[in-house]
Design an enzyme around this catalytic site. Structure first.
Site, PDB file in Angstrom:
ATOM      1  N   SER B 362       0.730  -1.044  -0.139  1.00  0.00           N
ATOM      2  CA  SER B 362      -0.043  -0.029  -0.062  1.00  0.00           C
ATOM      3  C   SER B 362       0.606   1.344  -0.024  1.00  0.00           C
ATOM      4  CB  SER B 362      -0.874   0.047   1.187  1.00  0.00           C
ATOM      5  OG  SER B 362      -1.493   1.127   1.298  1.00  0.00           O
ATOM      6  N   ARG B 363       0.755   1.962  -1.069  1.00  0.00           N
ATOM      7  CA  ARG B 363       1.794   2.996  -1.275  1.00  0.00           C
ATOM      8  C   ARG B 363       1.508   4.230  -0.494  1.00  0.00           C
ATOM      9  NH1 ARG B 363       1.567   2.018  -7.394  1.00  0.00           N
ATOM     10  NH2 ARG B 363       2.519   0.012  -7.304  1.00  0.00           N
ATOM     11  N   VAL B 364       0.245   4.545  -0.077  1.00  0.00           N
ATOM     12  CA  VAL B 364      -0.016   5.879   0.466  1.00  0.00           C
ATOM     13  C   VAL B 364      -0.913   5.428   1.993  1.00  0.00           C
ATOM     14  CG1 VAL B 364      -0.166   7.286  -1.646  1.00  0.00           C
ATOM     15  CG2 VAL B 364      -2.338   6.073  -0.683  1.00  0.00           C
TER      16      VAL B 364
END
Lengths: 70, 500
Positions: B362-364
């Protein structure tokens, strides 16, 4: 381009002349053909290429039906 | 007599009707095949304008050429004949929106498919809309709780994020989406579920599941099933996000699920091929990337000045034989802010949800994650990924050093802990408590076979005897010393009574 004019009864020559000059004003030189079609019921329907003028009783009834349906 | 039988509504319509003459440009149907009509004329038609066929059917102009207009027919195209008159309506394709849509099942045109009567909505939102710009947005900073331990702990999702759920058929992709919807009951998030090209029986099953868990009252379902024409399947996600944008315009947080975008791409490919647009890789047209990017870009987190709502998107992609490097999967992976990767091997080994921890990211979401959860589960993802490779290696080696053995034991317990049943989302404070127990080593002396029973009984015990700790966790959202002390005391007391 060709113009087709539909009416339920035969038109008088004078009426035809008026229509001819109106179409020529708008579209220039086009060949015109007058048709008698019973299901027009009354009024006129003029088709010039993609352009359609619908002043027929048939068209009005159809539009009324459409209004009621929606 | 007949007039007496007409209701007021119809009479009003007749009264308002004006019998005017009409002059307009019309087109004529040249050919109709596979849901696509080619129309000559219509010189003034706009892109995505609704056109109306003489038999009452409608279509959308999506191919404007010099002399011919290509239109996708909405709904039944069997009544359309060659030479039939077509007129442009001057309206851009739109969908009726309103609060009434909650709890309803509609088709992509917003017409109800359930038996709860007609909808009377006056507001319409266009299907295609440019996504909010930079000025209107703010970074993702509020968590979206899925209620699934493995996701909330390791690949946290924030409100306004786009998180892809990807995996083979039958790996539990839809289940994750449905569980997330069910968990929004207490979270004040409205949900839109878009079913694209699915079996009608499955959609019915999903509606029943949501009803059973009392989740339909804050959910709208947009359904274009496998028997609906490709045009409906193509339009369904845009129609869904337009409905979501209505709730967004009211400042609400919205969750939208596209189930699934693989079938959406299939539908668009079909339309494009019938329109004779040049095809590229896997016969998809050149703009298949834009198809999904413009859709997912409409997920957003707006700042206070622009209403402050959010649209979180959970698109689903079905892979073939775990191939994430196929065309559509790579496209959507690159568009989204992370992915939850599900594997059938894990699924059949009993690890459910079958999330591959190493490949899921999950990048954010991390920025939005609950601070307490971040503290207790911070290293969990890496530790578990390491455990997987160690465990595979340890199958061949009999004597291992103490540290490796410890890591494998811990990993086995954490893996067991992350298992979770269907449709039983867990509140975040419970998740934190049980993951804390695992990562802080309190479960190392509990046999793996008893972990799940321990979890259940420990959480019950906390709920009944140490409610204060939960309340503090809910309020503080931090692992304060008091909370850690409280939890430590609780788990020690509980372990004294737990037998195996």
């Amino acid at each position: 381009m060709k113009a087709n004019i539909y009416s339920s009864v035969p038109l008088a020559e004078k009426e035809k002349d008026t229509i001819r000059s109106l179409i020529a004003d708008r579209f220039g030189e086009v060949s015109m053909e007058f048709h008698i079609r019973k299901d027009v019921l009354g009024g006129l329907r003029i088709e010039v290429g993609d352009w359609v003028f619908d002043g027929s009783i048939q068209g009005k009834l159809e539009r009324l039906l459409h209004t009621i349906k929606n | 007599m007949i007039l007496l039988m007409l209701d007021k509504h119809v009479l009003k319509k007749i009264k308002s009707f004006e019998a005017k003459n009409e002059a307009k440009y019309i087109g004529r149907v040249l050919s109709v095949a596979d849901g696509i009509a080619r129309i000559s004329g219509l010189p003034q038609v706009a892109y995505l304008e609704l056109v109306e066929f003489a038999n009452g059917a409608s279509g959308v102009a999506i191919n404007l050429e010099e002399t011919v207009v290509g239109a996708i027919v909405l709904g039944d195209f069997t009544g359309i004949k060659e030479g039939m008159e077509v007129k442009a309506t001057g309206n851009i394709l739109s969908v009726p929106v309103g609060d009434e849509l909650l709890g309803r099942v509609v088709n992509p045109l917003g017409e109800p498919l359930d038996e709860e009567g007609s909808l009377s909505l006056s507001t319409r939102f266009p299907l295609e809309k440019i996504a909010p710009g930079v000025v209107a947005r703010e970074p993702v900073n509020v968590p979206l709780q899925t209620g699934i331990k493995a996701i909330d702990a390791m690949t946290a999702i924030g409100r306004g994020q786009r998180q892809l759920i990807i995996g083979d058929r039958n790996t539990g992709k839809t289940t994750i989406a449905i569980d997330t919807i069910i968990n929004q009951k207490e979270e004040n998030v409205l949900c839109v579920y878009v079913a694209i090209g699915q079996k009608t029986s499955r959609v019915a099953q999903i509606v029943a599941t949501l009803k059973e868990h009392d989740a339909m009252k804050y959910t709208t379902i947009v359904s274009a099933t496998a028997s609906d024409p490709a045009s409906y399947q193509y339009l369904a996600p845009y129609s869904g996000v337009s409905i979501a944008e209505y709730f967004l315009s009211k400042g609400k947080d919205v969750l939208i699920i596209y189930d699934d975008l693989t079938k959406h791409a299939y539908a668009y490919r079909q339309i494009s091929l019938v329109l004779r647009r040049p095809s590229g890789r896997e016969a998809y047209p050149g703009d298949v990337f834009y198809l999904h990017s413009r859709l997912l870009e409409r997920a957003c987190r707006l700042n206070k000045e622009h209403g402050g709502g959010s649209i979180t998107a959970l698109p689903i992609i079905e892979t073939q034989a775990n191939d994430v490097s196929a065309y559509i999967p790579t496209n959507v992976i690159s568009i989204t802010d992370g992915q939850i990767y599900l594997e059938s091997d894990l699924f059949y080994a009993g690890q459910r949800p079958a999330i591959n921890v190493g490949l899921s990211v999950s990048r954010v979401g991390g920025a939005a994650q609950n601070k307490a959860m971040k503290k207790v589960a911070g290293n969990l993802r890496l530790d578990l990924a390491q455990y997987r490779s160690l465990a595979a290696f340890a199958q061949f080696a009999s004597d291992l050093d103490e540290a490796t053995k410890k890591q494998i034991d811990r990993g086995a317990r954490m893996t067991e802990l992350l298992k979770q049943g269907q449709h039983v989302p867990m509140p975040v404070e419970q998740q934190i408590a049980i993951i804390w127990a695992g990562t802080s080593g309190h479960l190392d002396d509990i046999p793996v076979a008893h972990i799940q029973r321990f979890e259940r009984e420990f959480l019950d015990y906390l709920e009944s005897q140490h409610k204060k700790v939960f309340d503090a966790l809910k309020k503080e959202k931090q692992m304060t010393d008091d909370i850690v002390k409280g939890l430590t005391k609780a788990i020690e007391d509980f372990k004294a009574t737990f037998s195996f």
